[in-house]
Design an enzyme around this catalytic site. Structure first.
Site, mmCIF file in Angstrom:
data_model
loop_
_atom_site.group_PDB
_atom_site.id
_atom_site.type_symbol
_atom_site.label_atom_id
_atom_site.label_comp_id
_atom_site.label_asym_id
_atom_site.label_seq_id
_atom_site.Cartn_x
_atom_site.Cartn_y
_atom_site.Cartn_z
ATOM 1 N N ILE A 211 5.923 36.029 54.006
ATOM 2 C CA ILE A 211 6.662 37.273 53.827
ATOM 3 C C ILE A 211 7.977 37.239 54.589
ATOM 4 C CG2 ILE A 211 6.543 39.775 53.908
ATOM 5 C CD1 ILE A 211 4.373 38.306 52.179
ATOM 6 N N LYS A 212 9.050 37.391 53.860
ATOM 7 C CA LYS A 212 10.388 37.355 54.451
ATOM 8 C C LYS A 212 10.792 38.777 54.838
ATOM 9 C CE LYS A 212 14.593 34.705 53.451
ATOM 10 N NZ LYS A 212 15.367 34.083 52.350
ATOM 11 N N ILE A 213 11.168 38.940 56.083
ATOM 12 C CA ILE A 213 11.450 40.262 56.637
ATOM 13 C C ILE A 213 12.774 40.231 57.402
ATOM 14 C CG2 ILE A 213 10.660 41.953 58.352
ATOM 15 C CD1 ILE A 213 7.820 41.336 57.552
#
Length: 214
Positions: A82-84
């Site tokens: 998950i890119k945050i």
């Protein structure tokens, strides 16, 4: 240094996976939009093509929304990360997701302090942006080098992904930093295989071989 592709174009990924050089893939909302498809369509296909991490970015800028999106994305495949974004709400989300065993890639990192905060929040990866720093007169490669060195100094296990790579020079310079990963756009990856002396040498070998048959 592992090579990731920075694209959401499935056909491009297939081509370079066949070379045996692509370990993972990073995407972002801009790349998904450019593909002309939805994230729900693209991410499962990419995750099936590569064995390594596939970064899928959340759209929400609030922690609760990020968490909700992240849990759904993580269910797509085991290798989805998950890119945050590196913002306060993002760090809160990283802490929660890390505790749940969901891997994260903190993006839009432009300083050592941001990288440290992301790592301490529990990020699996941090992505310092080279090209965008170069655009404002700062040295993006030096930032990558500094982050790699400081993480090693303090025993931080978060891996560094050199991002926003614009050219072969960027790739070759980050190789020297000890950076674990570089995520490379297709255009640059295509250029990496080429060298005029390779072409010239191959042409000479072929000509010599043909002449030997006469």
């Amino acid at each position: 240094m592992k090579i990731f592709m920075d694209t959401a174009n499935v056909d491009e990924i297939k081509q370079y996976v066949d070379w045996g050089v692509v370990y993972g893939v990073t995407t972002n909302p801009s790349l998904i939009a450019k593909s002309g498809r939805t994230q729900a369509e693209v991410i499962p296909e990419i995750a099936a093509l590569v064995s390594g991490p596939v970064s899928a970015e959340v759209i929400s800028t609030e922690c609760a929304g990020m968490i909700e999106e992240a849990r759904k994305l993580a269910k797509i495949a085991e290798n989805v990360v998950i890119k945050i974004p590196c913002i306060p709400e993002g760090l809160k989300a990283v802490k929660i997701l890390s505790a749940e065993g969901i891997k994260t890639n903190v993006t839009l990192v432009f300083s050592m302090s941001q990288a440290l905060l992301a790592a301490r929040a529990g990020a699996t990866f941090v992505s310092p942006f080279i090209g965008r720093l170069d655009d404002i007169g700062q040295d993006g490669v030096q930032l990558v080098d500094n982050i790699v060195k400081s993480f090693k100094l303090y025993g931080i296990e978060t891996e560094v992904i050199a991002a926003s790579i614009r050219n072969i020079e960027h790739v070759e310079k980050v190789m020297l930093t000890g950076c674990q990963i570089a995520t490379i756009p297709t255009k640059v990856l295509a250029q990496m295989i080429n060298h005029q002396l390779t072409d010239k040498g191959l042409a000479q070998f072929m000509a010599d071989y043909q002449n030997s048959l006469k």
